[in-house]
Design a protein around this motif. Structure first.
Motif, mmCIF file in Angstrom:
data_model
loop_
_atom_site.group_PDB
_atom_site.id
_atom_site.type_symbol
_atom_site.label_atom_id
_atom_site.label_comp_id
_atom_site.label_asym_id
_atom_site.label_seq_id
_atom_site.Cartn_x
_atom_site.Cartn_y
_atom_site.Cartn_z
ATOM 1 N N VAL A 15 -11.674 40.937 31.753
ATOM 2 C CA VAL A 15 -12.999 40.320 31.681
ATOM 3 C C VAL A 15 -12.882 38.812 31.458
ATOM 4 O O VAL A 15 -13.581 38.018 32.103
ATOM 5 C CB VAL A 15 -13.843 40.970 30.569
ATOM 6 N N TRP A 16 -11.983 38.412 30.578
ATOM 7 C CA TRP A 16 -11.830 36.974 30.329
ATOM 8 C C TRP A 16 -11.222 36.260 31.526
ATOM 9 O O TRP A 16 -11.548 35.099 31.807
ATOM 10 C CB TRP A 16 -11.028 36.720 29.061
ATOM 11 N N GLY A 17 -10.336 36.935 32.251
ATOM 12 C CA GLY A 17 -9.819 36.353 33.481
ATOM 13 C C GLY A 17 -10.932 36.105 34.478
ATOM 14 O O GLY A 17 -11.016 35.032 35.099
ATOM 15 N N LEU A 18 -11.831 37.088 34.628
ATOM 16 C CA LEU A 18 -12.956 36.947 35.545
ATOM 17 C C LEU A 18 -13.908 35.846 35.082
ATOM 18 O O LEU A 18 -14.387 35.037 35.889
ATOM 19 C CB LEU A 18 -13.703 38.278 35.659
ATOM 20 N N ARG A 19 -14.189 35.805 33.780
ATOM 21 C CA ARG A 19 -15.075 34.761 33.255
ATOM 22 C C ARG A 19 -14.539 33.369 33.550
ATOM 23 O O ARG A 19 -15.289 32.466 33.949
ATOM 24 C CB ARG A 19 -15.246 34.945 31.753
ATOM 25 N N LEU A 20 -13.232 33.188 33.360
ATOM 26 C CA LEU A 20 -12.654 31.864 33.607
ATOM 27 C C LEU A 20 -12.666 31.517 35.091
ATOM 28 O O LEU A 20 -12.844 30.339 35.456
ATOM 29 C CB LEU A 20 -11.232 31.803 33.047
ATOM 30 N N LEU A 21 -12.492 32.509 35.953
ATOM 31 C CA LEU A 21 -12.603 32.243 37.394
ATOM 32 C C LEU A 21 -14.006 31.751 37.737
ATOM 33 O O LEU A 21 -14.175 30.817 38.530
ATOM 34 C CB LEU A 21 -12.284 33.514 38.192
ATOM 35 N N ILE A 22 -15.015 32.388 37.144
ATOM 36 C CA ILE A 22 -16.392 31.989 37.411
ATOM 37 C C ILE A 22 -16.669 30.598 36.846
ATOM 38 O O ILE A 22 -17.328 29.768 37.492
ATOM 39 C CB ILE A 22 -17.368 33.036 36.830
ATOM 40 N N VAL A 23 -16.154 30.325 35.656
ATOM 41 C CA VAL A 23 -16.304 28.980 35.085
ATOM 42 C C VAL A 23 -15.655 27.943 35.991
ATOM 43 O O VAL A 23 -16.204 26.861 36.236
ATOM 44 C CB VAL A 23 -15.690 28.916 33.670
ATOM 45 N N GLY A 24 -14.476 28.275 36.527
ATOM 46 C CA GLY A 24 -13.801 27.366 37.450
ATOM 47 C C GLY A 24 -14.646 27.077 38.685
ATOM 48 O O GLY A 24 -14.704 25.930 39.160
ATOM 49 N N LEU A 25 -15.332 28.116 39.198
ATOM 50 C CA LEU A 25 -16.214 27.918 40.352
ATOM 51 C C LEU A 25 -17.426 27.061 39.996
ATOM 52 O O LEU A 25 -17.971 26.365 40.844
ATOM 53 C CB LEU A 25 -16.706 29.271 40.877
ATOM 54 N N ALA A 26 -17.843 27.128 38.741
ATOM 55 C CA ALA A 26 -19.041 26.403 38.325
ATOM 56 C C ALA A 26 -18.786 24.916 38.127
ATOM 57 O O ALA A 26 -19.744 24.138 38.077
ATOM 58 C CB ALA A 26 -19.583 27.013 37.025
ATOM 59 N N ILE A 27 -17.534 24.521 38.020
ATOM 60 C CA ILE A 27 -17.244 23.123 37.701
ATOM 61 C C ILE A 27 -17.719 22.177 38.805
ATOM 62 O O ILE A 27 -18.327 21.143 38.523
ATOM 63 C CB ILE A 27 -15.737 22.935 37.430
ATOM 64 N N THR A 28 -17.456 22.521 40.060
ATOM 65 C CA THR A 28 -17.857 21.628 41.155
ATOM 66 C C THR A 28 -19.364 21.386 41.184
ATOM 67 O O THR A 28 -19.800 20.222 41.277
ATOM 68 C CB THR A 28 -17.365 22.168 42.504
ATOM 69 N N PRO A 29 -20.214 22.427 41.108
ATOM 70 C CA PRO A 29 -21.660 22.140 41.042
ATOM 71 C C PRO A 29 -22.050 21.266 39.850
ATOM 72 O O PRO A 29 -22.892 20.378 39.987
ATOM 73 C CB PRO A 29 -22.286 23.540 40.926
ATOM 74 N N ILE B 253 -6.763 46.009 27.768
ATOM 75 C CA ILE B 253 -6.734 45.819 29.219
ATOM 76 C C ILE B 253 -8.065 45.298 29.724
ATOM 77 O O ILE B 253 -8.128 44.348 30.523
ATOM 78 C CB ILE B 253 -6.362 47.143 29.926
ATOM 79 N N ARG B 254 -9.160 45.900 29.241
ATOM 80 C CA ARG B 254 -10.493 45.499 29.696
ATOM 81 C C ARG B 254 -10.810 44.056 29.306
ATOM 82 O O ARG B 254 -11.290 43.273 30.134
ATOM 83 C CB ARG B 254 -11.535 46.450 29.096
ATOM 84 N N GLN B 255 -10.540 43.690 28.053
ATOM 85 C CA GLN B 255 -10.884 42.346 27.598
ATOM 86 C C GLN B 255 -10.071 41.267 28.309
ATOM 87 O O GLN B 255 -10.594 40.198 28.629
ATOM 88 C CB GLN B 255 -10.691 42.246 26.081
ATOM 89 N N LEU B 256 -8.807 41.537 28.555
ATOM 90 C CA LEU B 256 -7.985 40.566 29.289
ATOM 91 C C LEU B 256 -8.542 40.347 30.695
ATOM 92 O O LEU B 256 -8.635 39.211 31.175
ATOM 93 C CB LEU B 256 -6.538 41.042 29.359
#
Length: 200
Positions: free
Chosen positions: A50-64, A45-48
């Motif tokens: 955490v990876w969801g959150l990481r990908l959301l942050i990566v998605g936010l980083a794409i525009t910059p 549960i935790r790893q799923l």
């Protein structure tokens, strides 16, 4: 030039999708080899999540990254990364509901009401649903570009809720949620700076 097939999938998008699948494959491999620790359910549960959150942050980083390094083609990565983030978070939630709580809806509701980290996590997930549903060209055409852009600004609420969910969930070591929070502040600060420049 990046090669593409008849459906419009390019090699870079295929590569991004494979990269997004790697954490899931790694988690499955660890489970197969009995390497999920003393509490396998909690690890899954935790790893799923955490990876969801990481990908959301990566998605936010794409525009910059696109703006700073002048690589407009990379903006195409945002949609598959966002959809994979939603998929991981959906698996995170369904694992909690099915594996941890055994579909005990009374207990789940009590958790949502009494435990703030679950409350914030559920709010973030509910807000994420319309973003996932409208992440396809047909949906964008149906609701219009302006409505779509305004709707997807919810991401600026969803990701902080995800970081807060993780921060409150972590009991002893809060290093990683604090790191994600710092990265989020940088990404949101960049957007505020760019918005201020456009106004001037």
């Amino acid at each position: 030039m990046v090669k593409s097939n008849k459906k419009g999938f390019t090699l870079d998008i295929v590569f991004i999708c494979l990269l997004c699948l790697l954490p899931l494959f790694w988690l499955i491999w660890r489970g197969y080899n009995g390497d999920l620790g003393v509490n396998p359910i909690e690890t899954i549960i935790r790893q799923l999540g955490v990876w969801g959150l990481r990908l959301l942050i990566v998605g936010l980083a794409i525009t910059p990254v696109v703006r700073i390094f002048k690589q407009p083609r990379l903006i195409r990565w945002r949609r598959p990364i966002g959809l994979f983030a939603f998929a991981y978070i959906l698996l995170h939630l369904t694992s909690y509901i099915g594996i941890d709580q055994y579909f005990d809806w009374d207990a789940i509701w009590k958790d949502i009401v009494k435990r703030p980290y679950i409350t914030f996590g559920m709010i973030g997930f509910v807000l994420l649903i319309p973003l996932a549903v409208t992440s396809f060209n047909a949906a964008i055409k149906a609701i219009g570009g302006r409505v779509w852009r305004n709707l997807h600004k919810l991401i600026y609420i969803i990701v902080p809720l995800g970081v807060l969910h993780y921060f409150l969930l972590a009991k002893a070591d809060k290093t990683m949620p604090l790191i994600y929070g710092a990265i989020l502040m940088v990404l949101l600060g960049w957007r505020l700076f760019e918005a201020a420049k456009r106004r001037r």
